[in-house]
Each structure stands twice: as C-alpha cells, then as structure tokens.
Design a protein around this motif. Structure first.
Motif, PDB file in Angstrom:
ATOM      1  N   PHE A   1      40.162 -10.724  17.243  1.00  0.00           N
ATOM      2  CA  PHE A   1      41.500 -10.677  17.831  1.00  0.00           C
ATOM      3  C   PHE A   1      41.735 -11.913  18.687  1.00  0.00           C
ATOM      4  CE2 PHE A   1      40.880  -6.155  16.946  1.00  0.00           C
ATOM      5  CZ  PHE A   1      42.106  -5.830  16.381  1.00  0.00           C
ATOM      6  N   MET A   2      42.888 -12.542  18.495  1.00  0.00           N
ATOM      7  CA  MET A   2      43.306 -13.665  19.330  1.00  0.00           C
ATOM      8  C   MET A   2      44.800 -13.888  19.128  1.00  0.00           C
ATOM      9  SD  MET A   2      41.824 -16.998  17.250  1.00  0.00           S
ATOM     10  CE  MET A   2      40.134 -16.452  17.453  1.00  0.00           C
ATOM     11  N   GLY A   3      45.419 -14.554  20.081  1.00  0.00           N
ATOM     12  CA  GLY A   3      46.836 -14.848  19.985  1.00  0.00           C
ATOM     13  C   GLY A   3      47.111 -15.824  18.861  1.00  0.00           C
ATOM     14  N   ALA A   4      48.341 -15.774  18.332  1.00  0.00           N
ATOM     15  CA  ALA A   4      48.707 -16.643  17.218  1.00  0.00           C
ATOM     16  C   ALA A   4      48.543 -18.117  17.575  1.00  0.00           C
ATOM     17  CB  ALA A   4      50.151 -16.360  16.794  1.00  0.00           C
ATOM     18  N   GLY A   5      48.823 -18.444  18.822  1.00  0.00           N
ATOM     19  CA  GLY A   5      48.719 -19.833  19.250  1.00  0.00           C
ATOM     20  C   GLY A   5      47.291 -20.340  19.353  1.00  0.00           C
ATOM     21  N   GLU A   6      46.311 -19.449  19.294  1.00  0.00           N
ATOM     22  CA  GLU A   6      44.908 -19.843  19.407  1.00  0.00           C
ATOM     23  C   GLU A   6      44.240 -20.082  18.057  1.00  0.00           C
ATOM     24  OE1 GLU A   6      42.736 -17.420  22.561  1.00  0.00           O
ATOM     25  OE2 GLU A   6      44.424 -16.109  22.111  1.00  0.00           O
ATOM     26  N   VAL A   7      44.901 -19.665  16.981  1.00  0.00           N
ATOM     27  CA  VAL A   7      44.261 -19.665  15.668  1.00  0.00           C
ATOM     28  C   VAL A   7      43.923 -21.078  15.182  1.00  0.00           C
ATOM     29  CG1 VAL A   7      44.519 -19.023  13.247  1.00  0.00           C
ATOM     30  CG2 VAL A   7      45.335 -17.479  15.036  1.00  0.00           C
TER      31      VAL A   7
ATOM     32  N   SER B   1      42.411 -11.168  12.846  1.00  0.00           N
ATOM     33  CA  SER B   1      43.216 -10.034  12.407  1.00  0.00           C
ATOM     34  C   SER B   1      44.522  -9.980  13.183  1.00  0.00           C
ATOM     35  CB  SER B   1      42.438  -8.728  12.605  1.00  0.00           C
ATOM     36  OG  SER B   1      43.221  -7.620  12.207  1.00  0.00           O
ATOM     37  N   ILE B   2      45.480  -9.197  12.667  1.00  0.00           N
ATOM     38  CA  ILE B   2      46.772  -9.055  13.342  1.00  0.00           C
ATOM     39  C   ILE B   2      47.017  -7.650  13.853  1.00  0.00           C
ATOM     40  CG2 ILE B   2      47.903 -10.965  12.142  1.00  0.00           C
ATOM     41  CD1 ILE B   2      49.056  -8.966  10.165  1.00  0.00           C
ATOM     42  N   GLY B   3      46.007  -6.776  13.752  1.00  0.00           N
ATOM     43  CA  GLY B   3      46.210  -5.420  14.245  1.00  0.00           C
ATOM     44  C   GLY B   3      45.041  -4.507  13.918  1.00  0.00           C
ATOM     45  N   HIS B   4      45.144  -3.284  14.403  1.00  0.00           N
ATOM     46  CA  HIS B   4      44.077  -2.304  14.256  1.00  0.00           C
ATOM     47  C   HIS B   4      43.823  -1.946  12.789  1.00  0.00           C
ATOM     48  CE1 HIS B   4      41.477   1.032  15.182  1.00  0.00           C
ATOM     49  NE2 HIS B   4      42.301   1.892  14.597  1.00  0.00           N
ATOM     50  N   ILE B   5      44.884  -1.664  12.046  1.00  0.00           N
ATOM     51  CA  ILE B   5      44.732  -1.258  10.648  1.00  0.00           C
ATOM     52  C   ILE B   5      44.194  -2.408   9.784  1.00  0.00           C
ATOM     53  CG2 ILE B   5      45.899  -0.303   8.629  1.00  0.00           C
ATOM     54  CD1 ILE B   5      45.678   1.633  10.998  1.00  0.00           C
ATOM     55  N   PRO B   6      44.747  -3.620   9.881  1.00  0.00           N
ATOM     56  CA  PRO B   6      44.168  -4.730   9.113  1.00  0.00           C
ATOM     57  C   PRO B   6      42.695  -4.975   9.449  1.00  0.00           C
ATOM     58  CG  PRO B   6      46.354  -5.324   9.869  1.00  0.00           C
ATOM     59  CD  PRO B   6      45.998  -4.032  10.553  1.00  0.00           C
ATOM     60  N   SER B   7      42.332  -4.731  10.700  1.00  0.00           N
ATOM     61  CA  SER B   7      40.931  -4.909  11.091  1.00  0.00           C
ATOM     62  C   SER B   7      40.016  -3.955  10.334  1.00  0.00           C
ATOM     63  CB  SER B   7      40.762  -4.687  12.602  1.00  0.00           C
ATOM     64  OG  SER B   7      41.398  -5.706  13.327  1.00  0.00           O
TER      65      SER B   7
END
Length: 359
Positions: A218-224, A200-206
């Motif tokens: 939740f994870m950083g973009a570089g970890e995806v 996810s990219i945030g609380h609301i999308p979650s």
C-alpha cells in the motif's frame, strides 16, 4: 492531528467565486466534454432563471483537472450554473484543493461540503457493497455491459445503500478498467506474479494479488513512480490513464491488459441537503448529472484505448490477455470474491449474482 477541515471550509467559502471562475472544462484528449446549452432538455432559459431559488453548492474532487472524469464534472457544474441563470451556483474545488480523498466521504456525510467525487474503493469503507467494482472479473469486460449494470438493479441497490448512510449518488463516473504494469517480466498467467511486490489500490485487489502469489504493497499514487524507480516494488495496478499521467513507462517495462476491475468514482451529495432543495432544482441537477454520466462512460472507453496505445508507443511491452484465458485468471482470484462476501454479506452475494446475469 486531525485536520480542521470544517473551519477551512468556512474560510475557503470566501474564495468560492474566484475558484469557480477557474472551473471551466478544457477540451478532452479524444473528445470535448458535452457543452452547456441553456435551452436543451433538463435546462432552463435565462428568462426563466427566477424560477430557481438561490443556492451555492460546493463540489470537491481530487483527480487531476485534465482527467476525463474531471472534465465531465467541471462541465456538469457549468451546466447547472448556466441553466439556472446563475441562481444555483456550483463552486468547484479541483485536484484536492479543499479536501483529500480520505477526508471526502466524512465531509459529504456530515454536510461539511455539499457534493464531492470519490472512488468506490474508498466508499467501500462506509458501504462495503461498493467494493463490488474491485472484485476481480465481477464486472463484465465490456463497457456497454458495465454501463447496463450500473443503470440497472446493481446501480439501484448501491444507490439505496449509499442513501441509507446519508449520501445520494448523482452519477457513477467510469474511470476505466484496471491493468498491471511491472518491471520484472511479462505477466501472461496468474503464476507469473509469484514473488513480485505489487502496489495495490485496495483491500479486495490485495486479496487477488496475494492469491496470485505476489505481495501487495500500500502506498499513495504519488509515491508509485519513485518506488518503481528504486525497485522497492516490482509493479503496480491502476488504469492506463493514470499510468500515462504518472509516466509509468519510464520506470516499468511491461504492461498487462487484463481488465480485472472496473474502476469507478462517484459524485455524491449530502442526502439531507439534497432533500432540502426545491424539486425544480433537483430536476435540473439530476438531468445535468445524467448527461455527464453518459459522456464520461463513452470517454472512459476512448481514453483506455488511447492511453494503452500511448504506453505501447512509449516503449512498454504490452500483453493483452486473450478472452480464452480470462476464466483461469478469474478462478485464481476467487479468494478475493470470498473476501468481498465476507465484508459485504448477503447483499454482496446478491450483487455478484446480478453481475453474472448481465447480458
């Protein structure tokens, strides 16, 4: 241990002229950033440069330098510097060189940096109403209507809330619509998310992902990329521009185009610093910002279309959710709307109503 970025800023200030010299905007993939013209509207001739008081403005951002938002921001800085005859220098610190996205907002609010670009999702922790961009299907699935909303009451109310916290919004930088990529199966309806693990990219999308029956991670973009490759997650949500840059096509088979959120970034300036600038400098900066905002919005639409096609050409199985099916996706995501109202209160309700009335 909290990073001592305040002292870092002082040190980096000595490097400003070198970094600014590297700040020119490269050509865009599907167009070129609007070029500086020292004689056009909102600008100034070199002969009139002495009309501007000398100022050095530091501007930080974290996006890759080849992203269309970055290109627009680099050109914005160039315009202000050139049109003032070099008296108002905008020194750009790109790609997280100066501040991380998590440090950015606090730095802007305290004056640790004069200007910065950060996502509306991260600003929502300061101004909850900014979470409107993450609310599923709250933003019209039309670039024209999204722009109309930001140029109207919705944008005005969000700017007022930001100013009340100490940051003036100079422009809304459109990233583009958010989609889903995954390696398990094609997502043709909300029920298809059942049992998946989605970055996810945030609380609301979650809240939306949970409502669809999946588990948000939740994870950083570089970890995806690595997480998709190792199957620790089944999929991720992001814009297609990021999916191309981060090579999602190598580690996920399916792409679902559903345009559930309109990802937004904000160029903001410390309000106290802004108020201290001469009116003529404010006019110059505001004019350059408006030109940049318009260019970025046009480019966002072009980039979304181009990168979705690139992912298809690279072998991803692309499914575009028909407009007739979107009401079902929206209805299933209602818990995310409730979560937004819970955090943004009456203003959140008002903004949601405003969005639904955009025509």
């Amino acid at each position: 241990m909290k990073k001592k970025w305040v002292s870092v800023l002082a040190t980096v200030g000595l490097m400003g002229s070198l970094l600014a010299g590297c700040g020119g905007a490269p050509a865009a993939q599907n167009g070129t950033a609007p070029q500086s013209n020292t004689n056009n509207e909102g600008g100034a001739t070199t002969a009139a440069a002495d009309e501007y008081e000398k100022a050095t403005i530091r501007l930080a951002y974290n996006l890759p330098q080849d992203h269309h938002i970055s290109k627009g921001i680099e050109e914005f800085a160039k315009k202000v510097t050139e049109r003032s005859g070099g008296n108002v220098k905008v020194q750009v610190y790109p790609a997280g060189q100066l501040l991380s996205d998590k440090e950015m907002n606090q730095a802007i609010l305290t004056g640790g940096v004069e200007m910065g670009v950060n996502s509306s999702t991260l600003w929502a922790s300061v101004v909850p109403a900014m979470g409107i961009f993450d609310v599923p299907y709250a933003i019209p699935t039309s670039y024209e209507l999204a722009g109309k909303a930001l140029n109207g009451p919705v944008g005005d109310k969000l700017k007022a809330e930001m100013e009340a916290k100490g940051a003036k919004v100079l422009l809304f930088a459109d990233y583009g619509y958010a989609q889903f990529a995954n390696s398990a199966r094609q997502l043709t309806k909300p029920e298809d998310f059942q049992g998946l693990k989605i970055r996810s990219i945030g609380h609301i999308p979650s809240a939306m992902i949970q409502a669809y029956g999946a588990a948000p991670v939740f994870m950083g973009a570089g970890e995806v990329y690595m997480a998709l490759q190792r199957k620790t997650i089944d999929g991720a949500t992001s814009g297609t521009t990021a999916m191309v840059q981060r090579k999602y096509d190598e580690v996920s088979k399916y792409l679902t185009i559903c345009n559930y959120a309109y990802l937004e970034f904000v160029l903001a300036v410390n309000k106290k610093y802004w108020d201290g600038l001469p009116p003529k400098t404010q006019e110059l900066v505001a004019a350059a910002a408006k030109e940049t905002e318009d260019w970025i919005r046009t480019q966002a639409e072009q980039e979304d279309k181009a990168t979705a096609e690139q992912l298809k050409q690279k072998g991803m199985d692309v499914y575009i959710v028909p407009d007739s099916d979107l009401p079902a996706w929206k209805e299933a995501a209602k818990p995310a709307w409730e979560e937004y109202v819970k955090t943004a209160g009456d203003l959140g309700k008002e903004l949601l109503e405003d969005m639904q009335n955009i025509k």
